[in-house]
Enzyme design. Structure first.
Site, mmCIF file in Angstrom:
data_model
loop_
_atom_site.group_PDB
_atom_site.id
_atom_site.type_symbol
_atom_site.label_atom_id
_atom_site.label_comp_id
_atom_site.label_asym_id
_atom_site.label_seq_id
_atom_site.Cartn_x
_atom_site.Cartn_y
_atom_site.Cartn_z
ATOM 1 N N PHE A 11 0.727 -1.091 0.063
ATOM 2 C CA PHE A 11 0.139 0.039 0.126
ATOM 3 C C PHE A 11 0.819 1.471 0.116
ATOM 4 C CE2 PHE A 11 -2.089 2.852 3.335
ATOM 5 C CZ PHE A 11 -2.701 3.530 2.360
ATOM 6 N N ILE A 12 1.800 1.328 0.985
ATOM 7 C CA ILE A 12 2.709 2.593 1.251
ATOM 8 C C ILE A 12 3.567 2.665 0.055
ATOM 9 C CG2 ILE A 12 4.030 4.098 2.720
ATOM 10 C CD1 ILE A 12 2.471 3.117 4.787
ATOM 11 N N LEU A 33 5.758 -10.194 -2.560
ATOM 12 C CA LEU A 33 4.341 -10.339 -3.355
ATOM 13 C C LEU A 33 3.492 -11.287 -2.135
ATOM 14 C CD1 LEU A 33 4.747 -10.569 -6.995
ATOM 15 C CD2 LEU A 33 4.577 -8.523 -5.687
ATOM 16 N N GLY A 36 1.558 -7.902 -1.515
ATOM 17 C CA GLY A 36 1.615 -6.812 -2.406
ATOM 18 C C GLY A 36 1.173 -6.932 -3.877
ATOM 19 N N ASP A 51 12.825 -12.018 -1.464
ATOM 20 C CA ASP A 51 12.474 -11.948 0.168
ATOM 21 C C ASP A 51 13.491 -11.082 0.859
ATOM 22 O OD1 ASP A 51 11.037 -13.993 2.342
ATOM 23 O OD2 ASP A 51 12.767 -12.954 2.989
ATOM 24 N N TYR A 139 3.822 -7.730 16.537
ATOM 25 C CA TYR A 139 3.854 -6.608 15.485
ATOM 26 C C TYR A 139 4.456 -5.381 16.079
ATOM 27 C CZ TYR A 139 3.095 -2.969 12.225
ATOM 28 O OH TYR A 139 2.946 -1.691 11.379
ATOM 29 N N ASN A 168 -2.120 5.691 11.929
ATOM 30 C CA ASN A 168 -3.038 4.747 10.823
ATOM 31 C C ASN A 168 -3.043 5.330 9.506
ATOM 32 O OD1 ASN A 168 -3.584 4.024 13.681
ATOM 33 N ND2 ASN A 168 -5.208 2.749 12.717
ATOM 34 N N VAL A 183 -9.387 -0.672 9.289
ATOM 35 C CA VAL A 183 -10.768 -0.133 9.709
ATOM 36 C C VAL A 183 -11.315 0.733 8.540
ATOM 37 C CG1 VAL A 183 -10.074 1.765 11.064
ATOM 38 C CG2 VAL A 183 -12.117 0.871 11.447
ATOM 39 N N ARG A 207 -7.978 7.214 17.250
ATOM 40 C CA ARG A 207 -6.807 6.878 16.293
ATOM 41 C C ARG A 207 -6.601 8.319 15.514
ATOM 42 N NH1 ARG A 207 -7.013 3.311 19.306
ATOM 43 N NH2 ARG A 207 -6.823 1.256 19.038
HETATM 44 P P1 NAD Z 1 1.424 -3.659 3.040
HETATM 45 O O1 NAD Z 1 1.334 -5.108 3.625
HETATM 46 O O2 NAD Z 1 0.432 -3.253 1.914
HETATM 47 O O3 NAD Z 1 2.985 -3.619 2.457
HETATM 48 C C1 NAD Z 1 4.201 -4.609 3.051
HETATM 49 C C2 NAD Z 1 4.776 -5.100 1.722
HETATM 50 O O4 NAD Z 1 5.648 -5.952 2.298
HETATM 51 C C3 NAD Z 1 3.705 -5.887 1.078
HETATM 52 O O5 NAD Z 1 3.622 -5.690 -0.361
HETATM 53 C C4 NAD Z 1 4.405 -7.517 1.193
HETATM 54 O O6 NAD Z 1 4.190 -8.473 -0.060
HETATM 55 C C5 NAD Z 1 5.699 -7.165 1.429
HETATM 56 N N1 NAD Z 1 6.403 -8.182 2.470
HETATM 57 C C6 NAD Z 1 6.184 -8.956 3.331
HETATM 58 N N2 NAD Z 1 6.819 -9.696 3.635
HETATM 59 C C7 NAD Z 1 8.074 -9.620 2.942
HETATM 60 C C8 NAD Z 1 9.438 -10.442 2.661
HETATM 61 N N3 NAD Z 1 9.703 -11.386 3.624
HETATM 62 N N4 NAD Z 1 9.982 -9.615 1.675
HETATM 63 C C9 NAD Z 1 9.811 -8.734 1.023
HETATM 64 N N5 NAD Z 1 8.659 -8.366 0.997
HETATM 65 C C10 NAD Z 1 7.875 -8.722 1.855
HETATM 66 O O7 NAD Z 1 1.573 -2.633 4.423
HETATM 67 P P2 NAD Z 1 1.577 -1.168 4.376
HETATM 68 O O8 NAD Z 1 0.436 -0.514 4.997
HETATM 69 O O9 NAD Z 1 2.237 -0.432 3.024
HETATM 70 O O10 NAD Z 1 3.010 -0.909 5.289
HETATM 71 C C11 NAD Z 1 4.327 -0.648 4.918
HETATM 72 C C12 NAD Z 1 5.082 -0.654 6.065
HETATM 73 O O11 NAD Z 1 4.714 0.563 6.721
HETATM 74 C C13 NAD Z 1 5.204 -1.567 6.828
HETATM 75 O O12 NAD Z 1 6.426 -1.670 7.362
HETATM 76 C C14 NAD Z 1 4.389 -1.343 7.981
HETATM 77 O O13 NAD Z 1 4.929 -1.822 9.171
HETATM 78 C C15 NAD Z 1 4.684 0.337 8.114
HETATM 79 N N6 NAD Z 1 3.526 0.890 8.645
HETATM 80 C C16 NAD Z 1 2.097 0.900 8.045
HETATM 81 C C17 NAD Z 1 1.048 1.760 8.693
HETATM 82 C C18 NAD Z 1 -0.276 1.653 7.972
HETATM 83 O O14 NAD Z 1 -1.038 2.454 8.669
HETATM 84 N N7 NAD Z 1 -0.475 1.189 6.856
HETATM 85 C C19 NAD Z 1 1.170 2.362 9.875
HETATM 86 C C20 NAD Z 1 2.445 2.169 10.619
HETATM 87 C C21 NAD Z 1 3.537 1.358 9.911
#
Ligand code: NAD
Length: 310
Positions: A11-12, A33, A36, A51, A139, A168, A183, A207
């Protein structure tokens, strides 16, 4: 600049990758993936499936890179309760593997996506970075441990490090897993399907919901901001919103009237969470621009999955 983004298909990660290539930067993206979707990435991003614990692959991908964004992680809090070993392997082990590979290749800076979840319950809100972390899930522990590894290995080997504690985040293309979805996309999709909105806890929990464009803005500034080495900085909207208030907004914006059920036996998580943004303003010149009402509308307008009726 040349960037490596881990978790680029998430997502991010995808929003950041697409923004950076649009600004004319070179972006390599790594993602296994597991959740993702590479189709969300611009064709100008060089995407490689792999990975985060694959060190030889990281050596290759890190060649000539100026700055790494480390976003690859497992991100579902209740899942981490069931599979803490896996969360440790990916979120902590993966960070250590990346830092070692960065040391081997010699990369200048890493920006780590940490989480507001590390704070847990805190009396003082909005919460400052100096608050004593109180993680409530594997987590949250994994993100806190990864922060420590990032800063410590960085200081031992001369790598600039900055950890952004994102609250969030929401916006188009956020993952909506069948169990434990985030949510905002969950409420919006349920509303459009006239399906029940299940609120965990009594809905009094608050939040800090921050729109994806604001998160991308903060991440992008962290690549070059001076004097942020070893800093840990909150990224949020600075606005505290109760879950009840969120349901009201969702109903108002979608114009739907779904049933709302409070599952009070379920843990709704920490009582209050809101980011103090003084450090972000001072060190990154960060200012969130998208109010929740507008961000919800932009999420609906830019994510076709939300309006899909099953
Ligand atoms: P997301 O799940 O959409 O993105 C995480 C990505 O990491 C996924 O595309 C997944 O396929 C990939 N991934 C998982 N395990 C992997 C591995 N072993 N090797 C390579 N790639 C792997 O989540 P997001 O919301 O985009 O979050 C991105 C980052 O931001 C994360 O580190 C998360 O902890 C952090 N974060 C997100 C939020 C939020 O609200 N979305 C808030 C705080 C922190």
């Amino acid at each position: 600049m040349r960037f490596l983004i881990t978790g680029a298909a998430g997502f991010i990660g995808s929003a950041l990758s697409n923004h950076l290539v649009q600004q004319g930067h070179t972006v390599r993206g790594l993602d296994d993936l597991s959740t993702g979707d590479p189709d969300t990435l611009s064709p100008n991003v060089s995407f490689i499936r792999g990975d985060i614990n694959d060190r030889p692959k990281l050596w290759t991908l890190l060649q000539d890179i100026d700055c790494v964004y480390h976003l690859a992680a497992r991100v579902v809090v209740p899942e981490s309760v069931l599979y803490p070993r896996e969360y440790n392997q990916v979120n902590v082990g993966g960070t250590v593997t990346l830092m070692e590979a960065m040391r081997d290749v010699g990369v200048r800076r890493v920006v780590f996506a940490s989480s507001g979840a590390i704070y847990g319950n805190q009396n003082e809100q909005p919460v400052k970075e100096t608050a004593i972390p109180n993680p409530r899930s594997p987590y949250a522990v994994s993100k806190l441990a990864a922060e420590y590894y990032t800063h410590t290995i960085g200081s031992l080997w001369g790598i600039e490090t900055v950890c952004l504690r994102i609250f969030n985040a929401y916006g188009p293309h956020q993952q909506i897993p069948p169990t434990h979805p985030p949510v905002i996309p969950y409420f919006l999709r349920q509303a459009y399907q006239n399906a029940t909105l299940v609120v965990h806890g009594d809905g009094s929990q608050t939040r800090d919901y921050v729109y994806i464009d604001d998160v991308v803005q903060a991440l992008s500034m962290a690549a070059n901001a001076p004097e942020i080495n070893r800093q840990t900085i909150n990224i949020g909207s600075g606005r505290e919103t109760g879950v009840r208030e969120l349901t009201r907004l969702v109903l108002e914006i979608t114009g739907k009237k779904p049933e709302i059920v409070y599952n009070i036996r379920n843990d709704g998580g920490p009582g209050r969470m809101c980011a103090n943004l003084n450090q972000a303003r001072e060190k990154l010149n960060y200012a969130p621009h998208i109010p929740l009402e507008i961000g919800l509308q932009m999420t609906i307008d830019n994510d076709p999955r939300i309006r899909q009726t099953s």
